[in-house]
Design a protein around this motif. Structure first.
Motif, PDB file in Angstrom:
ATOM      1  N   ALA A 207      23.206 -16.039   6.067  1.00 57.62           N
ATOM      2  CA  ALA A 207      22.607 -16.729   6.961  1.00 57.62           C
ATOM      3  C   ALA A 207      21.322 -17.231   6.429  1.00 57.62           C
ATOM      4  O   ALA A 207      20.826 -18.413   6.557  1.00 57.62           O
ATOM      5  CB  ALA A 207      22.208 -15.983   8.030  1.00 57.62           C
TER       6      ALA A 207
ATOM      7  N   ALA B 205      22.226 -20.016   3.777  1.00 58.60           N
ATOM      8  CA  ALA B 205      22.223 -21.539   4.227  1.00 58.60           C
ATOM      9  C   ALA B 205      21.077 -22.056   4.850  1.00 58.60           C
ATOM     10  O   ALA B 205      20.944 -23.200   4.828  1.00 58.60           O
ATOM     11  CB  ALA B 205      23.367 -21.283   5.335  1.00 58.60           C
TER      12      ALA B 205
ATOM     13  N   ILE C  37      21.605 -26.320   7.740  1.00 59.61           N
ATOM     14  CA  ILE C  37      22.941 -25.904   7.753  1.00 59.61           C
ATOM     15  C   ILE C  37      22.857 -24.643   9.198  1.00 59.61           C
ATOM     16  O   ILE C  37      21.862 -24.043   9.665  1.00 59.61           O
ATOM     17  CB  ILE C  37      23.367 -24.834   6.697  1.00 59.61           C
TER      18      ILE C  37
ATOM     19  N   LEU D 173      25.499 -22.132  11.466  1.00 60.52           N
ATOM     20  CA  LEU D 173      26.574 -21.090  11.358  1.00 60.52           C
ATOM     21  C   LEU D 173      27.366 -20.901  12.573  1.00 60.52           C
ATOM     22  O   LEU D 173      28.405 -20.168  12.605  1.00 60.52           O
ATOM     23  CB  LEU D 173      25.955 -19.828  10.615  1.00 60.52           C
TER      24      LEU D 173
ATOM     25  N   ALA E 209      29.802 -22.345   8.042  1.00 55.97           N
ATOM     26  CA  ALA E 209      28.610 -22.978   7.722  1.00 55.97           C
ATOM     27  C   ALA E 209      28.565 -24.871   7.498  1.00 55.97           C
ATOM     28  O   ALA E 209      29.702 -25.398   6.863  1.00 55.97           O
ATOM     29  CB  ALA E 209      28.097 -22.694   6.397  1.00 55.97           C
ATOM     30  N   GLN E 210      27.784 -25.606   8.354  1.00 61.24           N
ATOM     31  CA  GLN E 210      28.048 -26.881   8.272  1.00 61.24           C
ATOM     32  C   GLN E 210      26.835 -27.599   8.696  1.00 61.24           C
ATOM     33  O   GLN E 210      25.825 -26.910   9.372  1.00 61.24           O
ATOM     34  CB  GLN E 210      28.993 -27.301   9.162  1.00 61.24           C
TER      35      GLN E 210
END
Length: 666
Positions: free
Chosen positions: A6, A9, A16, A18, A24-25
């Motif tokens: 986390a 990211a 990002i 989650l 992740a995106q």
């Protein structure tokens, strides 16, 4: 969802998330609308309680009440138990198995432990199964690998308010990254309020101690182990001075959790995670009702609940055009509450689920996201929650989104098995909440269209969406009556007749003398309705000047004829506004103003009408020490307008708060 992942990211150049799909995106690519409350917003808000952070999320409502935990709602439908929102800590569910709600004041972590909060602002059963019904809140804690040194936090204010804490971290040379944090706090949330009829209403003073430990060990370049432990213990002083039915009392609450995780990375976008999670909660709340002498009526709300959850998840990128995630989990929930279930035994159930999603980009600008969760629930049986989403990129950092799906909320243990009784000896003298036969899970069919963009050149993030949701089999409790004598028929007024009472039912004489006789509240499926609305949020940031985060939501509920609660359609205010203004000042000073407004509304069941409301919070802080250390002194004023109506216009007035704080790190 390991804490280290986390944190990694979050610190990427591109924002990002989650929580949207378990992968992740970017928020621009997410299949659902997501709000990120980052560390800067958390600090600038001045909030000391985690549930208050939800005021920063479009469409969310927050209320406290003097007889239980605070409650959070999204787009209305809120009552004393916020069981339609899934709440997680680092990806693991913390809703109580008993009611399905979140005991916000008893969470075994504090605002200071959070790195950020991700909020999915709508149903997300495709990713998280049943009970991700109205929204999903993921509280993501600070990773031990991102901190060093030690810190003390001290807040001290009017009316006996204090909140003292510490945080200590292992050294950078240690093979294990660890963090230990603790706090102790006290606050008067409600004083006794005298209503227009001269009646005194309940008060609430809370005291809580929290301890939290987190550690990660990098076993190899591929393998990481994680451990989190948390404990919350404290009391709530509640009741009404001199009242014989709700006397002053001290409720004791304790909760703790254990979270173990293992993550193996196979490639840049390929990993396997295995997680085990345990939580248990204990409540001790009992008192004597002496309103009807010579009777002494014992009231008992004691409970013990627990959850054990094991989950495996694998995600991978097959090619630039294909990405997938698949997983499975098993969960066991148990509760013991003698007066709530009319039994000394423990009720329990085991549920399992399979979940997955696949993202396909047939052309460069287009992404198709198909996801779903198949769950075998211990009470409701097999349920499948699918989702379809289409994202079309207008630019590398802006996209249109169309998504839809079906999500469910299964009945909690109380809604499934409740038979709440007051006993004197072997006799049942009163029956309150009762579960109906064959309560079906709530279902929502949802569709939304949205636009998300990040304009880096001007420092603006934008999120706009419109939604339509169709709900069926809504679960509610409705009043029913027992005949005053066995041979009497129910009154011809259309009042509902209760199901047959359990053996040993012998109502109090004063109940038999009431015009309508003894009564219960029957939990059952109560109808269908639609919800339509829209939201937007704008986040503007300029280095050296400050930041402005503005959100607005409009909601309309259209209830079907089978919804009997006259307050149901107004449980969502027609508009909800939040504004966080952060202004950088000379000599390392910073001022922040929070403004939170909603139109007139009704909290359901234990709540009632709340008028149109405006709340202003102010924080003035000065940082010192090394840049980025987080050391600061501050003054915070919450609710500058004074006491305000909360949850029920006739009963509760929430107290304002003024305090100074010191945050010192080394």
């Amino acid at each position: 969802m390991p804490g280290a992942l986390a944190a990694d990211a979050f610190f990427d150049d591109i924002p990002i998330v989650l929580t949207a799909s378990r992968m992740a995106q970017s928020p621009v690519d997410a299949p659902v609308a997501v709000t990120i409350i980052d560390r800067e917003m958390i600090n600038a808000s001045g909030f000391t309680e985690i549930h208050d952070l939800m005021r920063l999320v479009p469409g969310f409502l927050v209320a406290d009440w003097a007889e239980g935990s605070p409650t959070v709602a999204n787009h209305g439908l809120g009552d004393a138990y916020d069981r339609r929102i899934k709440v997680m800590i680092d990806g693991r569910t913390v809703n109580s198995p008993l009611w399905g709600n979140t005991n916000w004041q008893d969470l075994p972590l504090r605002v200071d432990d959070l790195e950020r909060v991700e909020v999915v602002r709508g149903p997300n059963g495709a990713a998280y199964g049943v009970n991700a019904f109205q929204a999903v809140i993921n509280l993501i804690t600070r990773s031990p690998s991102t901190e060093s040194g030690a810190r003390v936090i001290s807040r001290l204010g009017k009316d006996g308010f204090y909140d003292h804490g510490f945080r200590a971290n292992g050294s950078a040379e240690s093979p294990i990254d660890w963090r230990l944090s603790g706090s102790h706090r006290r606050a008067d949330n409600f004083r006794n309020y005298l209503d227009d009829g001269g009646d005194v209403n309940p008060r609430e003073t809370i005291a809580r101690s929290v301890l939290n430990f987190s550690a990660t060990a990098q076993l190899s370049t591929r393998d990481e182990l994680g451990l989190m432990l948390g404990l919350s213990d404290g009391t709530s002083d509640r009741g009404i001075p001199g009242d014989l039915e709700e006397p002053l009392r001290e409720d004791d609450a304790r909760s703790n959790f254990l979270h173990l995780s293992w993550r193996r990375s196979f490639a840049v976008d390929s990993e396997l995670t295995v997680q085990y999670y345990h939580q248990d909660e204990r409540m001790r709340a009992s008192w004597l009702n002496t309103r009807y002498p010579p009777l002494v009526i014992p009231l008992d709300m004691n409970s013990d609940v627990r959850r054990d959850d094991l989950e495996v998840q694998y995600s991978a990128t097959l090619s630039p055009a294909w990405r997938f995630m698949v997983g499975a989990g098993v969960r066991r929930e148990a509760a013991r509450a003698q007066s709530m279930f009319n039994t000394r035994g423990t009720l329990s159930g085991t549920s399992s689920q399979l979940f997955g999603s696949v993202v396909w980009s047939p052309v460069e600008r287009l992404k198709l996201d198909l996801g779903g969760t198949l769950e075998n629930h211990h009470y409701s049986g097999s349920l499948f929650s699918p989702r379809f989403a289409l994202n079309y990129a207008l630019t590398p950092e802006s996209a249109l989104r169309l998504s839809g799906g079906v999500s469910y909320r299964t009945p909690s243990l109380v809604e499934s098995y409740a038979e709440q009784v007051v006993r004197i000896g072997s006799q049942i003298k009163q029956l309150f909440l009762r579960a109906g036969d064959d309560v079906q899970p709530e279902r929502v069919k949802h569709i939304e269209i949205g636009y998300a963009a990040i304009f880096r050149e001007i420092g603006v993030g934008l999120d706009v969406r419109a939604f339509h949701k169709r709900y069926t089999d809504y679960i509610d409790d409705q009043r029913c009556f027992y005949p005053r004598q066995p041979w009497e028929r129910p009154l011809p007024s259309g009042e509902r007749l209760c199901p047959p009472a359990p053996s040993g039912y012998a109502p109090f004489e004063y109940d038999l003398r009431e015009r309508r006789g003894p009564r219960s509240f029957l939990i059952q499926n109560a109808g269908s309705f639609t919800m339509t609305g829209g939201e937007f949020s704008v986040d503007w940031h300029r280095s050296g000047w400050g930041r402005v985060v503005l959100s607005q939501a409009v909601i309309d509920i259209d209830a079907g004829r089978d919804i009997l609660d006259p307050d149901f359609e107004t449980s969502a205010p027609t508009s909800i506004t939040s504004l966080l203004l952060v202004k950088e000042l000379p000599d390392r000073w910073r001022a922040s103003l929070g403004y939170y407004r909603h139109a007139v509304m009704n909290w359901l069941n234990d709540g009632d009408r709340v008028p149109e409301q405006d709340r202003f919070d102010l924080k003035l802080a000065r940082s010192f020490g090394a840049p980025g250390s987080g050391s600061e002194v501050a003054i915070v004023a919450q609710s500058l307008g004074g006491r305000y109506v909360d949850f029920h216009e006739g009963r509760y007035r929430h107290e304002p708060r003024l305090f100074a704080s010191l945050n010192l790190s080394w």
